[in-house]
Motif scaffolding. Sequence first.
Motif, mmCIF file in Angstrom:
data_model
loop_
_atom_site.group_PDB
_atom_site.id
_atom_site.type_symbol
_atom_site.label_atom_id
_atom_site.label_comp_id
_atom_site.label_asym_id
_atom_site.label_seq_id
_atom_site.Cartn_x
_atom_site.Cartn_y
_atom_site.Cartn_z
ATOM 1 N N GLY A 196 1.061 -1.629 -5.141
ATOM 2 C CA GLY A 196 0.347 -2.891 -5.354
ATOM 3 C C GLY A 196 -0.414 -2.926 -6.671
ATOM 4 N N VAL A 197 -0.790 -1.743 -7.174
ATOM 5 C CA VAL A 197 -1.566 -1.657 -8.408
ATOM 6 C C VAL A 197 -0.687 -1.829 -9.658
ATOM 7 N N ILE A 198 0.559 -1.367 -9.563
ATOM 8 C CA ILE A 198 1.397 -1.389 -10.778
ATOM 9 C C ILE A 198 2.422 -2.526 -10.780
ATOM 10 N N MET A 199 2.522 -3.242 -9.664
ATOM 11 C CA MET A 199 3.593 -4.256 -9.569
ATOM 12 C C MET A 199 3.335 -5.477 -10.459
ATOM 13 N N THR A 200 4.416 -6.165 -10.798
ATOM 14 C CA THR A 200 4.291 -7.489 -11.402
ATOM 15 C C THR A 200 4.001 -8.414 -10.233
ATOM 16 N N ARG A 201 2.914 -9.178 -10.365
ATOM 17 C CA ARG A 201 2.410 -9.914 -9.222
ATOM 18 C C ARG A 201 2.906 -11.365 -9.226
ATOM 19 N N ASP B 182 0.804 -1.229 0.000
ATOM 20 C CA ASP B 182 0.000 0.000 0.000
ATOM 21 C C ASP B 182 0.838 1.280 0.000
ATOM 22 N N THR B 183 2.176 1.149 -0.165
ATOM 23 C CA THR B 183 3.039 2.336 -0.300
ATOM 24 C C THR B 183 2.678 3.045 -1.615
ATOM 25 N N MET B 184 2.561 4.387 -1.561
ATOM 26 C CA MET B 184 2.242 5.119 -2.784
ATOM 27 C C MET B 184 3.456 5.087 -3.733
ATOM 28 N N VAL B 185 3.189 5.083 -5.038
ATOM 29 C CA VAL B 185 4.242 4.987 -6.051
ATOM 30 C C VAL B 185 5.325 6.049 -5.836
ATOM 31 N N TYR B 186 4.905 7.300 -5.566
ATOM 32 C CA TYR B 186 5.886 8.368 -5.372
ATOM 33 C C TYR B 186 6.834 8.049 -4.216
ATOM 34 N N ASP B 187 6.261 7.615 -3.104
ATOM 35 C CA ASP B 187 7.086 7.288 -1.932
ATOM 36 C C ASP B 187 8.012 6.098 -2.220
ATOM 37 N N ALA B 188 7.492 5.153 -2.986
ATOM 38 C CA ALA B 188 8.303 3.984 -3.337
ATOM 39 C C ALA B 188 9.511 4.413 -4.187
ATOM 40 N N LYS C 57 7.652 4.260 -16.462
ATOM 41 C CA LYS C 57 6.472 4.180 -17.327
ATOM 42 C C LYS C 57 5.276 4.860 -16.659
ATOM 43 N N ILE C 58 5.032 4.545 -15.395
ATOM 44 C CA ILE C 58 3.869 5.138 -14.710
ATOM 45 C C ILE C 58 4.069 6.640 -14.496
ATOM 46 N N SER C 59 5.336 7.061 -14.299
ATOM 47 C CA SER C 59 5.602 8.474 -13.996
ATOM 48 C C SER C 59 5.352 9.399 -15.178
ATOM 49 N N ILE C 60 5.525 8.875 -16.389
ATOM 50 C CA ILE C 60 5.320 9.761 -17.546
ATOM 51 C C ILE C 60 3.914 9.596 -18.117
ATOM 52 N N GLY C 61 3.107 8.725 -17.503
ATOM 53 C CA GLY C 61 1.808 8.393 -18.077
ATOM 54 C C GLY C 61 0.651 9.278 -17.659
ATOM 55 N N GLY C 62 0.917 10.306 -16.872
ATOM 56 C CA GLY C 62 -0.171 11.204 -16.505
ATOM 57 C C GLY C 62 -0.950 10.772 -15.274
ATOM 58 N N THR C 63 -0.569 9.655 -14.663
ATOM 59 C CA THR C 63 -1.231 9.198 -13.437
ATOM 60 C C THR C 63 -0.708 10.026 -12.253
#
Lengths: 212, 212
Positions: free
Chosen positions: A141-146, A90-96, A127-133
Amino acid sequence: MKLSPRQEEIVCLVKENQPITSEALAGRLGVTRAALRADLAVLTMIGTLDAKPKVGYVYSGKSSSGLVYSHISKIKVSEIMSKPVTVNEDTMVYDAIVYLFLNDVGTLFIENNGILTGAVSRKDFLKISIGGTDIHKVPVGVIMTRMPNIICANENDNAYDLAKKIIEHEIDSIPVVEILKKTNGKDQIKVIGKVSKTNITKLFVKLGENEN
Amino acid sequence: MKLSPRQEEIVCLVKENQPITSEALAGRLGVTRAALRADLAVLTMIGTLDAKPKVGYVYSGKSSSGLVYSHISKIKVSEIMSKPVTVNEDTMVYDAIVYLFLNDVGTLFIENNGILTGAVSRKDFLKISIGGTDIHKVPVGVIMTRMPNIICANENDNAYDLAKKIIEHEIDSIPVVEILKKTNGKDQIKVIGKVSKTNITKLFVKLGENEN
């Protein structure tokens, strides 16, 4: 491994006249059989020549890399792995990403209650950082390879086999895991280390250091 | 490299009684000096023992990794480098990142009129992307690591030395360059290849393949 001029000469003679006996080789070189014994032992041991009983010496076509293999195939994952860097699902992408920079690693392993659930690489983060999210609002947890879509290793595995997997599957970092047998039936996987191309490159450098 | 039981025994005897002559070794083992000649030649050649004239054999403390070094020290950068991916200094950061993904590389080399002027890694791109800058409006020339602050290599360099530089300086990718001598006095540097940890890991895998 550098062969002596005499050894090079022997290899040439064997290539041209194989199979050839040590008597015949000694005759060609104008020396005694005893004088050749040490060179023939070296050439057979390093795998350049094969000695066939009652036939003579033949050229095996192998270079000294067979030796390299026999050396590196003994190295275990536990000898080269480094500490894994983990964050919670549940760590936010930015913090990660900030945590990734703080630890100067290329991949974060994602856990849930101490159990490995996924992995995120620098490439995924870019990829997620330049995608406008809004990366402040999306958990890793949402963007990871599971799991189980992650290739894992055991600390007793061969380091060479891991290097092969890294290249074949184009992976940045392989988690080294321990499987915790649970009484309730479901096994749980804990990450205890990681092996990346950096670890393999370090191993390669260490191999050449001539004194381990 | 696997030593024979006899060779292991010789190594033990030398360790305990060094320096020891071949006569003394033969006496301890109950064999003739001639019978030991091949084993001593092998052990000296692979660097486990040192033969000191008029003194005898001593244990050098080196493992068979000396052999590995002599094998890998012959590999040249040109044998393992891959194609560099380049963009022009005025390419916008966003477009450069897209190009990085399209080419699936970790570092872009930056050129100005075909001349190497800098490099940008995935890490640099990630840093700028989360920093609040409009990456559509900043050219890579602004964020790149600029020459001469980049470690470069020549295609005739030793691949092993490059691996060492990658680890020591914590670099992702080293450009392989060619220096164009200019009549007006100023030399110009062209990038013709690159070597990353991926190339070193591939080389490591190839080393073990036993048949090159």
